[in-house]
Design a protein around this motif. Structure first.
Motif, PDB file in Angstrom:
ATOM      1  N   PRO A 145       0.835  -1.213   0.000  1.00  0.00           N
ATOM      2  CA  PRO A 145       0.000   0.000   0.000  1.00  0.00           C
ATOM      3  C   PRO A 145       0.863   1.254   0.000  1.00  0.00           C
ATOM      4  CG  PRO A 145      -0.047  -1.098   2.145  1.00  0.00           C
ATOM      5  CD  PRO A 145       0.631  -2.031   1.209  1.00  0.00           C
ATOM      6  N   VAL A 146       0.397   2.272  -0.720  1.00  0.00           N
ATOM      7  CA  VAL A 146       1.193   3.475  -0.884  1.00  0.00           C
ATOM      8  C   VAL A 146       1.280   4.284   0.397  1.00  0.00           C
ATOM      9  CG1 VAL A 146      -0.702   4.967  -1.675  1.00  0.00           C
ATOM     10  CG2 VAL A 146       1.609   5.396  -2.490  1.00  0.00           C
ATOM     11  N   GLY A 147       0.283   4.181   1.282  1.00  0.00           N
ATOM     12  CA  GLY A 147       0.344   4.916   2.539  1.00  0.00           C
ATOM     13  C   GLY A 147      -0.974   5.559   2.891  1.00  0.00           C
ATOM     14  N   VAL A 148      -0.929   6.826   3.314  1.00  0.00           N
ATOM     15  CA  VAL A 148      -2.130   7.580   3.680  1.00  0.00           C
ATOM     16  C   VAL A 148      -2.688   8.239   2.429  1.00  0.00           C
ATOM     17  CG1 VAL A 148      -3.027   9.524   5.017  1.00  0.00           C
ATOM     18  CG2 VAL A 148      -1.315   8.001   6.026  1.00  0.00           C
ATOM     19  N   VAL A 149      -3.970   8.019   2.173  1.00  0.00           N
ATOM     20  CA  VAL A 149      -4.634   8.543   0.982  1.00  0.00           C
ATOM     21  C   VAL A 149      -5.631   9.608   1.392  1.00  0.00           C
ATOM     22  CG1 VAL A 149      -6.156   7.995  -0.956  1.00  0.00           C
ATOM     23  CG2 VAL A 149      -4.354   6.383  -0.273  1.00  0.00           C
ATOM     24  N   ALA A 150      -5.600  10.762   0.724  1.00  0.00           N
ATOM     25  CA  ALA A 150      -6.633  11.786   0.864  1.00  0.00           C
ATOM     26  C   ALA A 150      -7.626  11.604  -0.273  1.00  0.00           C
ATOM     27  CB  ALA A 150      -6.020  13.179   0.827  1.00  0.00           C
ATOM     28  N   GLY A 151      -8.873  11.285   0.070  1.00  0.00           N
ATOM     29  CA  GLY A 151      -9.922  11.123  -0.924  1.00  0.00           C
ATOM     30  C   GLY A 151     -10.810  12.349  -0.953  1.00  0.00           C
ATOM     31  N   LEU A 152     -10.779  13.098  -2.057  1.00  0.00           N
ATOM     32  CA  LEU A 152     -11.550  14.334  -2.206  1.00  0.00           C
ATOM     33  C   LEU A 152     -12.647  14.085  -3.228  1.00  0.00           C
ATOM     34  CD1 LEU A 152      -8.532  16.829  -2.435  1.00  0.00           C
ATOM     35  CD2 LEU A 152      -9.635  15.906  -0.392  1.00  0.00           C
ATOM     36  N   CYS A 153     -13.889  14.081  -2.783  1.00  0.00           N
ATOM     37  CA  CYS A 153     -15.003  13.611  -3.609  1.00  0.00           C
ATOM     38  C   CYS A 153     -15.886  14.749  -4.081  1.00  0.00           C
ATOM     39  CB  CYS A 153     -15.831  12.587  -2.833  1.00  0.00           C
ATOM     40  SG  CYS A 153     -14.897  11.096  -2.418  1.00  0.00           S
ATOM     41  N   ALA A 154     -16.480  14.591  -5.247  1.00  0.00           N
ATOM     42  CA  ALA A 154     -17.387  15.581  -5.824  1.00  0.00           C
ATOM     43  C   ALA A 154     -18.797  15.410  -5.268  1.00  0.00           C
ATOM     44  CB  ALA A 154     -17.398  15.443  -7.344  1.00  0.00           C
ATOM     45  N   TYR A 155     -19.647  16.401  -5.566  1.00  0.00           N
ATOM     46  CA  TYR A 155     -21.003  16.399  -5.018  1.00  0.00           C
ATOM     47  C   TYR A 155     -22.003  15.606  -5.833  1.00  0.00           C
ATOM     48  CZ  TYR A 155     -22.187  19.878  -8.629  1.00  0.00           C
ATOM     49  OH  TYR A 155     -22.399  20.521  -9.823  1.00  0.00           O
ATOM     50  N   ASN A 156     -21.706  15.321  -7.095  1.00  0.00           N
ATOM     51  CA  ASN A 156     -22.756  14.821  -7.981  1.00  0.00           C
ATOM     52  C   ASN A 156     -23.139  13.366  -7.735  1.00  0.00           C
ATOM     53  OD1 ASN A 156     -20.160  14.223  -8.920  1.00  0.00           O
ATOM     54  ND2 ASN A 156     -20.787  14.185 -11.066  1.00  0.00           N
ATOM     55  N   PHE A 157     -22.141  12.511  -7.479  1.00  0.00           N
ATOM     56  CA  PHE A 157     -22.383  11.106  -7.136  1.00  0.00           C
ATOM     57  C   PHE A 157     -21.563  10.772  -5.889  1.00  0.00           C
ATOM     58  CE2 PHE A 157     -23.260  11.220 -11.715  1.00  0.00           C
ATOM     59  CZ  PHE A 157     -24.524  10.622 -11.762  1.00  0.00           C
ATOM     60  N   PRO A 158     -21.916  11.329  -4.756  1.00  0.00           N
ATOM     61  CA  PRO A 158     -21.023  11.263  -3.591  1.00  0.00           C
ATOM     62  C   PRO A 158     -20.770   9.864  -3.063  1.00  0.00           C
ATOM     63  CG  PRO A 158     -23.164  12.177  -2.981  1.00  0.00           C
ATOM     64  CD  PRO A 158     -23.132  12.110  -4.474  1.00  0.00           C
ATOM     65  N   PHE A 159     -21.750   8.985  -3.119  1.00  0.00           N
ATOM     66  CA  PHE A 159     -21.549   7.631  -2.617  1.00  0.00           C
ATOM     67  C   PHE A 159     -20.760   6.794  -3.609  1.00  0.00           C
ATOM     68  CE2 PHE A 159     -23.720   3.466  -1.181  1.00  0.00           C
ATOM     69  CZ  PHE A 159     -22.709   3.207  -0.283  1.00  0.00           C
ATOM     70  N   LEU A 160     -21.092   6.913  -4.874  1.00  0.00           N
ATOM     71  CA  LEU A 160     -20.398   6.159  -5.924  1.00  0.00           C
ATOM     72  C   LEU A 160     -18.928   6.560  -6.001  1.00  0.00           C
ATOM     73  CD1 LEU A 160     -20.590   4.194  -8.350  1.00  0.00           C
ATOM     74  CD2 LEU A 160     -21.158   6.168  -9.773  1.00  0.00           C
ATOM     75  N   ALA A 176     -22.622  18.668  -0.568  1.00  0.00           N
ATOM     76  CA  ALA A 176     -23.415  17.437  -0.404  1.00  0.00           C
ATOM     77  C   ALA A 176     -22.675  16.465   0.508  1.00  0.00           C
ATOM     78  CB  ALA A 176     -23.691  16.802  -1.767  1.00  0.00           C
ATOM     79  N   PRO A 177     -22.620  16.767   1.815  1.00  0.00           N
ATOM     80  CA  PRO A 177     -21.807  15.951   2.717  1.00  0.00           C
ATOM     81  C   PRO A 177     -22.559  14.844   3.446  1.00  0.00           C
ATOM     82  CG  PRO A 177     -22.501  17.926   3.855  1.00  0.00           C
ATOM     83  CD  PRO A 177     -23.108  17.992   2.468  1.00  0.00           C
ATOM     84  N   LEU A 178     -23.881  14.792   3.345  1.00  0.00           N
ATOM     85  CA  LEU A 178     -24.647  13.980   4.290  1.00  0.00           C
ATOM     86  C   LEU A 178     -24.371  12.489   4.180  1.00  0.00           C
ATOM     87  CD1 LEU A 178     -28.117  15.800   4.284  1.00  0.00           C
ATOM     88  CD2 LEU A 178     -26.258  15.988   5.954  1.00  0.00           C
ATOM     89  N   ILE A 179     -24.140  11.989   2.968  1.00  0.00           N
ATOM     90  CA  ILE A 179     -23.953  10.557   2.803  1.00  0.00           C
ATOM     91  C   ILE A 179     -22.666  10.086   3.471  1.00  0.00           C
ATOM     92  CG2 ILE A 179     -22.787  10.798   0.578  1.00  0.00           C
ATOM     93  CD1 ILE A 179     -25.097   7.967   1.748  1.00  0.00           C
ATOM     94  N   SER A 180     -21.692  10.984   3.626  1.00  0.00           N
ATOM     95  CA  SER A 180     -20.404  10.589   4.188  1.00  0.00           C
ATOM     96  C   SER A 180     -20.531  10.102   5.626  1.00  0.00           C
ATOM     97  CB  SER A 180     -19.426  11.758   4.114  1.00  0.00           C
ATOM     98  OG  SER A 180     -19.893  12.865   4.861  1.00  0.00           O
ATOM     99  N   TYR A 181     -21.518  10.610   6.352  1.00  0.00           N
ATOM    100  CA  TYR A 181     -21.684  10.188   7.740  1.00  0.00           C
ATOM    101  C   TYR A 181     -22.180   8.743   7.826  1.00  0.00           C
ATOM    102  CZ  TYR A 181     -20.928  15.070   8.731  1.00  0.00           C
ATOM    103  OH  TYR A 181     -20.349  16.309   8.807  1.00  0.00           O
ATOM    104  N   GLU A 182     -23.007   8.333   6.882  1.00  0.00           N
ATOM    105  CA  GLU A 182     -23.457   6.946   6.867  1.00  0.00           C
ATOM    106  C   GLU A 182     -22.293   6.010   6.545  1.00  0.00           C
ATOM    107  OE1 GLU A 182     -26.474   5.808   7.893  1.00  0.00           O
ATOM    108  OE2 GLU A 182     -26.507   7.913   8.509  1.00  0.00           O
ATOM    109  N   LEU A 183     -21.396   6.466   5.687  1.00  0.00           N
ATOM    110  CA  LEU A 183     -20.217   5.655   5.377  1.00  0.00           C
ATOM    111  C   LEU A 183     -19.324   5.509   6.608  1.00  0.00           C
ATOM    112  CD1 LEU A 183     -18.503   4.127   3.364  1.00  0.00           C
ATOM    113  CD2 LEU A 183     -17.628   6.304   2.509  1.00  0.00           C
ATOM    114  N   ALA A 184     -19.138   6.601   7.355  1.00  0.00           N
ATOM    115  CA  ALA A 184     -18.324   6.528   8.568  1.00  0.00           C
ATOM    116  C   ALA A 184     -18.977   5.634   9.613  1.00  0.00           C
ATOM    117  CB  ALA A 184     -18.101   7.929   9.120  1.00  0.00           C
ATOM    118  N   ARG A 185     -20.296   5.723   9.751  1.00  0.00           N
ATOM    119  CA  ARG A 185     -20.997   4.871  10.722  1.00  0.00           C
ATOM    120  C   ARG A 185     -20.874   3.396  10.340  1.00  0.00           C
ATOM    121  NH1 ARG A 185     -24.899   9.330  10.492  1.00  0.00           N
ATOM    122  NH2 ARG A 185     -24.674  10.504  12.449  1.00  0.00           N
TER     123      ARG A 185
END
Length: 480
Positions: A145-160, A184-193
């Motif tokens: 694995p390369v290490g620590v990854v920063a994932g920066l996501c767009a609003y249009n298909f946030p879960f996908l 469009a941040p709301l879906i990210s909390y379900e992913l964290a949960r």
């Protein structure tokens, strides 16, 4: 309607208060406030990176046997599956995607892809290297694995989009700091949960919500981040690439598109009209892979213009929560203004708007824009720029060679599709298109295949084993 209050960030396996101030979330269909989330400060971001760094350097995740990591990702996929209803509601109200589209493209496909990535995580085998006659030294190539990854996501298909980035990075054995788009941040909390429920080790998945110029840019430049995966606009992508270059970070960019749909002279027009329209109105046109240039053989041009225009006028625009709705609102007032600004160039470029072209008159509130059909040549502004709204330009081509030349006359190269009855001919045209994903009489999504673009559409690939490899280093181990 639910009101979402999410004041915390998910860092190091715990929910902690955000210290950067509140961010208001609104429903683009009603312009009403539907929640408040906690914005991260630079200190919060630094804490999240430190947690991911510690989890990578000292924690069990990168050192797990592939089957163990696979089992953990299957638990995460199961936890997400149990949240189907909540995820659907959040996507509909936060993004404005019609519920009929949400259940498939925005939900079912990402859930399926999580399980695919979980399976792939258990299949990462070392590759033997045969000895060459000069040295006769055997060896093996290992993926790390390369290490620590920063994932920066767009609003249009946030879960996908989060699935492509975070799922692949986790499958590779990386740890992640995830920053969704603050619109469009709301879906990210379900992913964290779900990650919490799946008992991923602390620090493996961290969630920070904040504005891009500060938190996003800070993540890209952070000395504790080894790789960045970004989906968004070309200008921001350039900034990400420049900032990442300072420390030679691995950078994956999925940027814009102005994808062509080529209609050959032997195409079944009646049969493809729904796909032609769906190709640019999907998610109100807020899709980088949208086929927003229809390039038509001149002998079929008038027929395509008439039939596409009629189908667009019949498209159901409305409340995203209504199952009958095909097109919902744009994400924000600012995005609608950008679409209007693009359409304002039509007359100067000699383009002709034949359907739509303005805010939808049927709604007193909400960021609705009429699905729009424009006739122009490929040099027009509307044929060259990514509009990110439900707008298509129909362009006439003299023959197959001309159609290919028009398709490739773009600074983008993300996707495309060719429609024609003769498979060999259509495939020949498709192979000449300079784009990363091209279909013949079909769309191009395949979770086991690479997704990405040529030219200004990006760098690197997402999807399939290629997407996982973006987050891996290759090491040769040899012996004598």
């Amino acid at each position: 309607m639910s009101v979402y209050e999410e004041p915390d960030l998910f860092v190091d396996g715990r929910w902690v208060p955000a210290t950067g101030g509140a961010i208001t979330v609104e429903n683009p269909a009603t312009e009403e406030r539907i929640g408040t989330v906690g914005g991260a400060s630079e200190s919060d971001m630094d804490t999240a990176v430190s947690a991911a760094r510690k989890a990578f350097d000292d924690g069990p995740w990168p050192r797990m046997a592939p089957r163990e990591r696979s089992a953990a990702l299957f638990r995460l996929a199961d936890a997400l599956g149990r949240r189907r209803d909540e995820i659907t509601e959040r996507l509909v109200t936060d993004v404005g995607t019609p519920v009929s589209l949400t259940r498939g493209l925005q939900l079912a496909r990402p859930l399926e892809h999580w399980r695919y990535l979980a399976e792939m995580a258990g299949r990462r085998d070392d590759e033997p290297v045969p000895p060459v006659p000069v040295t006769n030294v055997p060896g093996v190539v290992v993926r790390e694995p390369v290490g620590v990854v920063a994932g920066l996501c767009a609003y249009n298909f946030p879960f996908l989009i989060a699935t492509w980035k975070l799922g692949a990075a986790l499958a590779a054995g990386c740890t992640v700091v995830y920053k969704p788009n603050e619109i469009a941040p709301l879906i990210s909390y379900e992913l964290a949960r779900a990650a919490e429920e799946a008992e991923l080790p602390p620090g493996v998945l961290n969630l920070v919500v904040g504005d891009g110029p500060h938190i996003g840019a800070g993540l890209v430049a952070h000395h504790g981040v080894d790789a960045v995966s970004f989906t968004g606009s070309v200008p921001v992508g350039r900034s990400v690439l420049r900032a990442g270059a300072a420390s030679f970070k691995r950078v994956v960019l999925e940027l814009g598109g102005k994808s062509p749909a080529i209609v050959l002279d032997d195409a079944n027009i009646d049969g493809i009209v729904p796909a032609l329209v769906g190709g640019f109105v999907v998610n109100a046109g807020q899709s980088c892979g949208a086929t927003t240039r229809i390039i038509v053989a001149e002998s079929r041009y008038d027929e395509v213009v008439d039939k596409v225009s009629a189908a667009v006028e019949a498209t159901v625009v409305g409340d995203p929560a209504d199952p009958k709705t095909q097109v919902g609102p744009l994400i924000s007032a600012a995005q609608r203004e950008r679409v209007e600004a693009h359409l304002a160039t039509a007359d100067d470029d000699g383009a002709k708007v034949v359907v739509g072209g303005a805010r939808h008159p049927g709604f007193g509130r909400g960021y609705y824009f009429q699905p729009t059909v424009v006739l122009a040549d490929n040099k027009a502004h509307l044929a060259q720029e990514e509009i990110f709204g439900p707008v298509v330009t129909i362009i006439k081509a003299k023959d197959d060679d001309d159609a290919v030349a028009i398709a490739n006359d773009s600074r983008f190269g993300l996707a495309g599709v060719v429609y024609g009855r003769k498979r060999a001919r259509a495939m020949g045209v498709a192979r000449r298109i300079r784009a990363g994903n091209v279909g013949v009489n079909t769309g191009v999504f395949n979770q086991a295949a690479p997704i990405g673009g040529y030219k200004e559409s990006g760098l690197g690939r997402e999807g399939g084993p290629w997407g996982i490899d973006e987050f891996c280093e290759l090491k040769l181990l040899s012996w004598n």
